[in-house]
Enzyme design. Structure first.
Site, PDB file in Angstrom:
ATOM      1  N   CYS A  74       6.377  30.010  14.156  1.00  0.00           N
ATOM      2  CA  CYS A  74       7.664  29.298  14.175  1.00  0.00           C
ATOM      3  C   CYS A  74       8.791  30.207  13.683  1.00  0.00           C
ATOM      4  CB  CYS A  74       7.576  28.057  13.302  1.00  0.00           C
ATOM      5  SG  CYS A  74       9.122  27.144  13.174  1.00  0.00           S
ATOM      6  N   CYS A  80      11.893  26.030   6.927  1.00  0.00           N
ATOM      7  CA  CYS A  80      11.525  24.649   7.222  1.00  0.00           C
ATOM      8  C   CYS A  80      10.428  24.162   6.276  1.00  0.00           C
ATOM      9  CB  CYS A  80      11.059  24.550   8.674  1.00  0.00           C
ATOM     10  SG  CYS A  80      10.475  22.919   9.154  1.00  0.00           S
ATOM     11  N   CYS A  83       5.867  22.739   7.769  1.00  0.00           N
ATOM     12  CA  CYS A  83       4.564  23.399   7.633  1.00  0.00           C
ATOM     13  C   CYS A  83       4.549  24.226   6.352  1.00  0.00           C
ATOM     14  CB  CYS A  83       4.290  24.329   8.813  1.00  0.00           C
ATOM     15  SG  CYS A  83       4.031  23.495  10.386  1.00  0.00           S
ATOM     16  N   CYS A 163       9.099  22.735  18.002  1.00  0.00           N
ATOM     17  CA  CYS A 163       8.134  22.854  16.914  1.00  0.00           C
ATOM     18  C   CYS A 163       6.791  23.229  17.527  1.00  0.00           C
ATOM     19  CB  CYS A 163       8.022  21.545  16.149  1.00  0.00           C
ATOM     20  SG  CYS A 163       6.750  21.565  14.861  1.00  0.00           S
ATOM     21  N   GLN A 286      -2.887   7.832  13.780  1.00  0.00           N
ATOM     22  CA  GLN A 286      -3.138   9.190  13.299  1.00  0.00           C
ATOM     23  C   GLN A 286      -2.382  10.205  14.157  1.00  0.00           C
ATOM     24  OE1 GLN A 286      -4.499   9.949  10.570  1.00  0.00           O
ATOM     25  NE2 GLN A 286      -6.081   8.477  10.028  1.00  0.00           N
ATOM     26  N   TYR A 315      -7.199  -2.011   5.457  1.00  0.00           N
ATOM     27  CA  TYR A 315      -6.089  -1.153   5.872  1.00  0.00           C
ATOM     28  C   TYR A 315      -6.296  -0.745   7.331  1.00  0.00           C
ATOM     29  CZ  TYR A 315      -6.250  -0.810   0.774  1.00  0.00           C
ATOM     30  OH  TYR A 315      -6.334  -1.096  -0.567  1.00  0.00           O
ATOM     31  N   GLU A 336      -4.725  -5.930   7.474  1.00  0.00           N
ATOM     32  CA  GLU A 336      -3.574  -5.026   7.553  1.00  0.00           C
ATOM     33  C   GLU A 336      -2.313  -5.789   7.148  1.00  0.00           C
ATOM     34  OE1 GLU A 336      -0.809  -2.364   7.874  1.00  0.00           O
ATOM     35  OE2 GLU A 336      -2.906  -1.764   8.170  1.00  0.00           O
ATOM     36  N   ASP A 384      -9.548   2.623   4.193  1.00  0.00           N
ATOM     37  CA  ASP A 384      -8.688   3.691   4.726  1.00  0.00           C
ATOM     38  C   ASP A 384      -7.260   3.438   4.248  1.00  0.00           C
ATOM     39  OD1 ASP A 384      -7.603   5.790   6.085  1.00  0.00           O
ATOM     40  OD2 ASP A 384      -7.884   4.958   8.082  1.00  0.00           O
ATOM     41  N   CYS A 411      -6.282  10.393   3.152  1.00  0.00           N
ATOM     42  CA  CYS A 411      -5.473  11.591   3.388  1.00  0.00           C
ATOM     43  C   CYS A 411      -4.973  12.168   2.068  1.00  0.00           C
ATOM     44  CB  CYS A 411      -4.283  11.253   4.293  1.00  0.00           C
ATOM     45  SG  CYS A 411      -3.115  10.084   3.570  1.00  0.00           S
TER      46      CYS A 411
END
Length: 454
Positions: A74, A80, A83, A163, A286, A315, A336, A384, A411
């Protein structure tokens, strides 16, 4: 330990990588976090912020470059904040993420060395052009609008033209939106004053080449929307929908609580493990479809379902995990909190002819204990949650229900490890672990664990 001061220059050896793939150095015992530094390198550092017990530094170069160092693809990577790992090989990012998981399971989860067995991270076959969602803040002026990503640790917008980790089409969206803003003097939103209209440009793409654009604005209006549609159709291959999501509240929350269609489809469509899913504008999905399939394959493997099983998917989002499990179980129950997501889950069930899945709207910490009190006894439970992890009432409900297996997807491994410690204290044992990389060249990793009841 001598205090560090801003603008001080230091020469330090980088020891390891942190959770955002930043280098961690030490000066007389004090941790100095240096984005861009790699383990083993003798690093030239400029101190940019000093606290009592730690500091942040700017990487000014390495005296002995690591073999893991790579040239970022990039052109604005150094500025930026999207990332954090393009300065290293992809293999090095995967190794660092495995170490993060291992460290959290031991240090936060309290697991012994032999219990915290973490295999190599399942990486992407191609880590480029894999992200299906971007959210670009809008700044500048109506005459000279800026679309991009925030600079690291700030709300200054770094302009971008494309990107390299996003699916194709972003460049055309940026050109079309900027041209439309200039032509019709559409003012960007200023979060400091609360004035202006256009706040964010969100793109959602699918592997069939379709692309949806969602604009968030301070008011439920969009001047000359038909001109923007024409520009997007002309400049973006696969453009299929434009939606507006009003977000009048101050702050930097991206999407509003509702959206309305201005052009095209109501939802995007994606296929996972042979099932088709509709993705409404505000629904969670996702960000990496190919890796999501590997993630869900891992969840199914860890769940080890039997035909007579009852499964709870807490979730549940748009029902992706629940519906992937429905073909292997007797009954699936999804919970949910987002009503639009539950509507999408029910549509997805009908779309795929799934009749043994049911979905409840509400907070998991409220709905799950009530269902357990009313006699629901799942054989397998899938957790999750968002980054904050699960609430104490959810842990209590799991322990009360006593499923034979809990599969926990996260995550954010620190909160997952915290919750694993609570579940092991309640009679469960960590059985398997598998990290999966959905966030290529960025910090963070999805981690799947299974726990069995002792």
């Amino acid at each position: 330990m001598s205090a560090l001061v801003k603008n001080q220059r230091l020469l330090m050896r980088c020891e390891r990588l942190g959770s955002e793939l930043e280098g961690v150095c030490r000066h007389e015992g004090m941790a100095v976090f240096v984005p861009g530094a790699l383990p083993g390198e003798l690093t030239d550092v400029l101190v940019v912020k000093a606290q009592a017990r730690y500091a942040f530094g700017k990487w000014m170069g390495a005296r002995d470059a690591s073999p893991d160092r790579a040239q970022p693809r990039c052109p604005v990577y150094a500025k930026c904040g999207g990332c954090s790992g393009q300065h290293m090989t992809y293999a090095a990012t995967l190794a660092a993420k495995r170490e993060q998981v291992l460290d959290c399971l031991r240090r936060v989860g309290g697991l012994a060395l032999e219990e915290a067995d973490v295999p190599p991270v399942l990486g992407a076959a191609d880590p480029w052009r894999c992200r299906n969602k971007t959210a670009l803040p809008v700044g500048g002026t109506a005459e000279e609008p800026i679309l991009g990503f925030y600079r690291r640790h700030s709300h200054d917008i770094v302009p971008i033209q494309d990107c390299p980790v996003a699916m194709p089409g972003l460049e055309g969206v940026i050109d079309a939106v900027r041209g439309w803003m200039r032509a019709y003097r559409v003012p960007p939103y200023d979060e400091r004053t609360g004035q202006g209209l256009l706040r964010h440009v969100v793109t959602r793409a699918s592997r069939d080449g379709s692309l949806m654009v969602v604009l968030t604005a301070s008011r439920d209006e969009l001047p000359h929307a038909e001109a923007l549609v024409r520009a997007l159709k002309a400049q973006v291959a696969g453009f299929c929908a434009l939606h507006l999501s009003p977000q009048p509240e101050r702050g930097n929350v991206i999407l509003g609580r509702s959206s309305r269609r201005l052009y095209g489809r109501d939802a995007l469509s994606e296929t996972l493990l042979g099932l088709r899913f509709e993705i409404p504008p505000l629904s969670f999905f996702q960000v990496n479809p190919a890796q999501t399939e590997r993630l869900y394959e891992t969840v199914l493997d860890f769940a080890a379902l039997e035909p007579g099983d009852c499964v709870v998917d807490a979730y549940a989002g748009a029902g992706t995990i629940a519906l992937c499990m429905a073909g292997r179980a007797r009954r699936v129950v999804g919970i949910e909190i987002v009503p639009q997501a539950v509507e999408g889950a029910r549509r997805n069930a009908a779309l795929n002819g799934v009749k043994n899945a049911e979905f409840y709207v509400g907070a998991v910490e409220t709905v799950l204990p009530r269902l357990i009190e009313n006699g629901l006894r799942p054989d397998v439970m899938v957790l999750d949650p968002p980054r904050k992890g699960v609430e104490p009432p959810v842990i209590g409900a799991v322990l009360a229900a006593r499923p034979r297996r809990v599969v926990y997807v996260s995550c954010h491994v620190p909160t997952q490890a915290r919750d694993i410690a609570l579940l092991t204290a309640g009679g469960y044992r960590l059985q398997r672990c598998q990290p999966v990389d959905l966030f290529c060249y960025a910090g963070g990793v999805e981690n799947v664990v299974s726990l069995t009841r002792e």
